[in-house]
Design a protein around this motif. Sequence first.
Motif, PDB file in Angstrom:
ATOM      1  N   MET A   1      22.829  58.000 -45.318  1.00 39.02           N
ATOM      2  CA  MET A   1      21.880  56.835 -45.779  1.00 39.02           C
ATOM      3  C   MET A   1      20.799  57.540 -46.724  1.00 39.02           C
ATOM      4  SD  MET A   1      20.418  53.962 -44.068  1.00 39.02           S
ATOM      5  CE  MET A   1      19.078  53.247 -44.206  1.00 39.02           C
ATOM      6  N   ASN A   2      20.732  58.810 -46.315  1.00 42.30           N
ATOM      7  CA  ASN A   2      19.740  59.497 -47.053  1.00 42.30           C
ATOM      8  C   ASN A   2      20.384  59.566 -48.458  1.00 42.30           C
ATOM      9  OD1 ASN A   2      17.452  60.489 -47.518  1.00 42.30           O
ATOM     10  ND2 ASN A   2      17.891  62.320 -46.322  1.00 42.30           N
ATOM     11  N   GLN A   3      21.751  59.915 -48.677  1.00 41.23           N
ATOM     12  CA  GLN A   3      22.641  59.988 -49.828  1.00 41.23           C
ATOM     13  C   GLN A   3      22.393  58.587 -50.439  1.00 41.23           C
ATOM     14  OE1 GLN A   3      23.922  62.844 -50.692  1.00 41.23           O
ATOM     15  NE2 GLN A   3      24.775  62.126 -52.440  1.00 41.23           N
ATOM     16  N   GLU A   4      22.698  57.851 -49.765  1.00 39.90           N
ATOM     17  CA  GLU A   4      22.756  56.551 -50.573  1.00 39.90           C
ATOM     18  C   GLU A   4      21.276  56.188 -51.343  1.00 39.90           C
ATOM     19  OE1 GLU A   4      23.962  53.384 -47.849  1.00 39.90           O
ATOM     20  OE2 GLU A   4      25.695  54.299 -47.543  1.00 39.90           O
ATOM     21  N   ARG A   5      20.476  56.440 -50.530  1.00 38.62           N
ATOM     22  CA  ARG A   5      18.907  56.120 -50.697  1.00 38.62           C
ATOM     23  C   ARG A   5      18.583  57.083 -51.992  1.00 38.62           C
ATOM     24  NH1 ARG A   5      13.583  56.925 -47.317  1.00 38.62           N
ATOM     25  NH2 ARG A   5      12.698  55.289 -48.518  1.00 38.62           N
ATOM     26  N   LYS A   6      19.183  58.294 -51.835  1.00 34.97           N
ATOM     27  CA  LYS A   6      18.919  59.051 -53.096  1.00 34.97           C
ATOM     28  C   LYS A   6      19.782  58.400 -54.541  1.00 34.97           C
ATOM     29  CE  LYS A   6      18.231  63.493 -50.969  1.00 34.97           C
ATOM     30  NZ  LYS A   6      18.642  64.947 -50.764  1.00 34.97           N
ATOM     31  N   THR A   7      20.902  58.056 -54.188  1.00 35.96           N
ATOM     32  CA  THR A   7      21.495  57.442 -55.411  1.00 35.96           C
ATOM     33  C   THR A   7      20.997  56.427 -55.703  1.00 35.96           C
ATOM     34  OG1 THR A   7      23.599  58.129 -53.945  1.00 35.96           O
ATOM     35  CG2 THR A   7      23.942  56.618 -55.751  1.00 35.96           C
ATOM     36  N   GLY A   8      20.460  55.567 -54.991  1.00 37.40           N
ATOM     37  CA  GLY A   8      19.736  54.341 -55.039  1.00 37.40           C
ATOM     38  C   GLY A   8      18.426  54.352 -56.053  1.00 37.40           C
TER      39      GLY A   8
ATOM     40  N   TRP B   1      15.905  55.072 -61.404  1.00 34.16           N
ATOM     41  CA  TRP B   1      15.500  55.861 -62.548  1.00 34.16           C
ATOM     42  C   TRP B   1      16.290  55.696 -63.748  1.00 34.16           C
ATOM     43  CZ3 TRP B   1      10.706  57.566 -63.188  1.00 34.16           C
ATOM     44  CH2 TRP B   1      10.000  57.902 -61.948  1.00 34.16           C
ATOM     45  N   VAL B   2      17.380  55.813 -63.681  1.00 29.77           N
ATOM     46  CA  VAL B   2      18.380  55.372 -64.667  1.00 29.77           C
ATOM     47  C   VAL B   2      18.157  54.097 -65.333  1.00 29.77           C
ATOM     48  CG1 VAL B   2      20.864  55.216 -65.181  1.00 29.77           C
ATOM     49  CG2 VAL B   2      20.305  57.063 -63.970  1.00 29.77           C
ATOM     50  N   VAL B   3      18.065  53.121 -64.518  1.00 28.81           N
ATOM     51  CA  VAL B   3      17.716  51.819 -65.022  1.00 28.81           C
ATOM     52  C   VAL B   3      16.259  51.618 -65.840  1.00 28.81           C
ATOM     53  CG1 VAL B   3      17.240  49.223 -64.387  1.00 28.81           C
ATOM     54  CG2 VAL B   3      19.280  50.368 -63.161  1.00 28.81           C
ATOM     55  N   ILE B   4      15.244  52.343 -65.308  1.00 27.20           N
ATOM     56  CA  ILE B   4      14.070  52.450 -65.781  1.00 27.20           C
ATOM     57  C   ILE B   4      14.186  53.141 -67.180  1.00 27.20           C
ATOM     58  CG2 ILE B   4      11.669  53.465 -65.479  1.00 27.20           C
ATOM     59  CD1 ILE B   4      11.790  52.907 -62.602  1.00 27.20           C
ATOM     60  N   VAL B   5      14.844  54.485 -67.175  1.00 28.56           N
ATOM     61  CA  VAL B   5      15.105  55.146 -68.420  1.00 28.56           C
ATOM     62  C   VAL B   5      15.486  54.411 -69.654  1.00 28.56           C
ATOM     63  CG1 VAL B   5      16.139  57.012 -69.333  1.00 28.56           C
ATOM     64  CG2 VAL B   5      14.880  57.585 -67.467  1.00 28.56           C
ATOM     65  N   GLY B   6      16.854  53.442 -69.028  1.00 27.87           N
ATOM     66  CA  GLY B   6      17.483  52.826 -70.200  1.00 27.87           C
ATOM     67  C   GLY B   6      16.795  51.683 -70.601  1.00 27.87           C
ATOM     68  N   VAL B   7      15.731  51.028 -69.611  1.00 30.30           N
ATOM     69  CA  VAL B   7      14.876  49.699 -70.135  1.00 30.30           C
ATOM     70  C   VAL B   7      13.696  50.634 -70.908  1.00 30.30           C
ATOM     71  CG1 VAL B   7      12.825  48.406 -69.178  1.00 30.30           C
ATOM     72  CG2 VAL B   7      15.148  48.358 -67.777  1.00 30.30           C
TER      73      VAL B   7
END
Length: 189
Positions: A1-8, A13-19
Amino acid sequence: MNQERKTGVFMDWVVIVGVIQAAGSIGTFVALFFIVQSTTHSRTMADSARTGLEEERERHAQAKETERRSQASQVFSWPAMLTDGAARHWGVVIENNSDAPVFGLTVQRPAGVSQSKGTPIEAISATVSVLPPGVYFFSKREPFPEPVFNRENLKPIVKNPKYMALLMFQDSTSAPWVRDQSGVLKRAT
């Protein structure tokens, strides 16, 4: 879950950077649009100013030419006959209707014969240093122009334009002029 959370979080951040990149691209596009608009407007204004300047230069040149011609246009001649008692003299009337004298006036008219009676008409070639404002009669009989005080003694020759005179003179600004035998005034070269 931690891994999923890090991925999320990473994906957030990728979405924010894209925006942010999209917003930056849109901002750049808007800025470029306004720069193009501003450049087009500036070019239009510069072209308009250039056209206005050219028109103003043309008006100024026309005004200067009118000013230059003002005195010269008031110096003219026509063929005439002067009646002096019973005597009649063929010649040329020169009028300087300006307010200033003209200088170095040369008058030339060819010889010929009258159309009505075949009377010989002598050539006129005369030069005067100064011609003040006024009306003058030039003929072969007098070496200098005669002031005309009474126009009743003058008879214009209107049927024979061959006896028009060529006038060459300088105006009060020393500009050289020629009035040809058809009456056209030109600046001499």
